[in-house]
Write a protein that holds these residues in place. Structure first.
Motif, PDB file in Angstrom:
ATOM      1  N   ASP A  42       7.052  31.772 -13.151  1.00 52.29           N
ATOM      2  CA  ASP A  42       7.647  31.033 -11.903  1.00 52.29           C
ATOM      3  C   ASP A  42       6.557  29.591 -11.826  1.00 52.29           C
ATOM      4  OD1 ASP A  42       8.763  29.998  -9.770  1.00 52.29           O
ATOM      5  OD2 ASP A  42       7.993  31.712  -8.303  1.00 52.29           O
ATOM      6  N   SER A  60       3.099  30.506  -9.898  1.00 49.65           N
ATOM      7  CA  SER A  60       2.768  31.532  -8.864  1.00 49.65           C
ATOM      8  C   SER A  60       2.945  32.974  -9.455  1.00 49.65           C
ATOM      9  CB  SER A  60       3.762  31.449  -7.840  1.00 49.65           C
ATOM     10  OG  SER A  60       5.018  31.824  -7.979  1.00 49.65           O
ATOM     11  N   PRO A  62       4.399  36.299  -9.100  1.00 47.68           N
ATOM     12  CA  PRO A  62       5.660  37.033  -8.378  1.00 47.68           C
ATOM     13  C   PRO A  62       5.237  37.993  -7.366  1.00 47.68           C
ATOM     14  CG  PRO A  62       6.150  36.719 -10.608  1.00 47.68           C
ATOM     15  CD  PRO A  62       4.792  36.482 -10.544  1.00 47.68           C
ATOM     16  N   SER A  63       5.746  38.289  -6.292  1.00 47.63           N
ATOM     17  CA  SER A  63       5.555  39.241  -5.198  1.00 47.63           C
ATOM     18  C   SER A  63       4.141  39.327  -4.574  1.00 47.63           C
ATOM     19  CB  SER A  63       5.836  40.738  -5.892  1.00 47.63           C
ATOM     20  OG  SER A  63       4.947  41.058  -6.822  1.00 47.63           O
ATOM     21  N   HIS A  64       3.309  38.309  -4.983  1.00 44.17           N
ATOM     22  CA  HIS A  64       2.070  38.161  -4.424  1.00 44.17           C
ATOM     23  C   HIS A  64       1.691  36.900  -3.779  1.00 44.17           C
ATOM     24  CE1 HIS A  64       1.034  41.185  -7.794  1.00 44.17           C
ATOM     25  NE2 HIS A  64       0.524  41.731  -6.635  1.00 44.17           N
ATOM     26  N   TYR A  65       2.778  36.010  -3.698  1.00 48.82           N
ATOM     27  CA  TYR A  65       2.685  34.883  -3.058  1.00 48.82           C
ATOM     28  C   TYR A  65       1.370  34.030  -3.496  1.00 48.82           C
ATOM     29  CZ  TYR A  65       6.702  36.468  -1.072  1.00 48.82           C
ATOM     30  OH  TYR A  65       8.128  36.839  -0.989  1.00 48.82           O
TER      31      TYR A  65
END
Length: 88
Positions: A42, A60, A62-65
């Motif tokens: 991303d 980024s 993903p899913s951890h921001y």
């Protein structure tokens, strides 16, 4: 800890670079550094220097921001492996 003023000024500089590039760029999207800068991850918010040989962008996890500001350079016809900026 991150110097908030330096981070803010850096983001403004990135925005100005992106604005200048957008005014001179075509309207067609283009893959930049496929597999190096543009990956299956991303990446977003890219801004080029005036000569187009350096790009600053955000990556980024993903899913951890978790977001990191990165830089890559176009040298000898190839994009270098992106590096995380020291203040990121």
């Amino acid at each position: 800890m991150i110097n908030r003023r330096a981070a803010f000024l850096t983001l403004i500089a990135l925005h100005l670079c992106l604005s200048a590039y957008a005014q001179s760029a075509g309207t067609e999207p283009e893959m930049i550094g496929e597999g190096v800068v543009s990956t299956s991850g991303d990446e977003f918010g890219g801004a080029f220097t005036a000569d187009g040989n350096t790009i600053y962008f955000t990556r980024s996890v993903p899913s951890h921001y978790l977001y990191s500001l990165c830089v890559a350079h176009f040298i000898h016809g190839r994009w270098t492996t992106p590096e995380i900026l020291p203040f990121s």
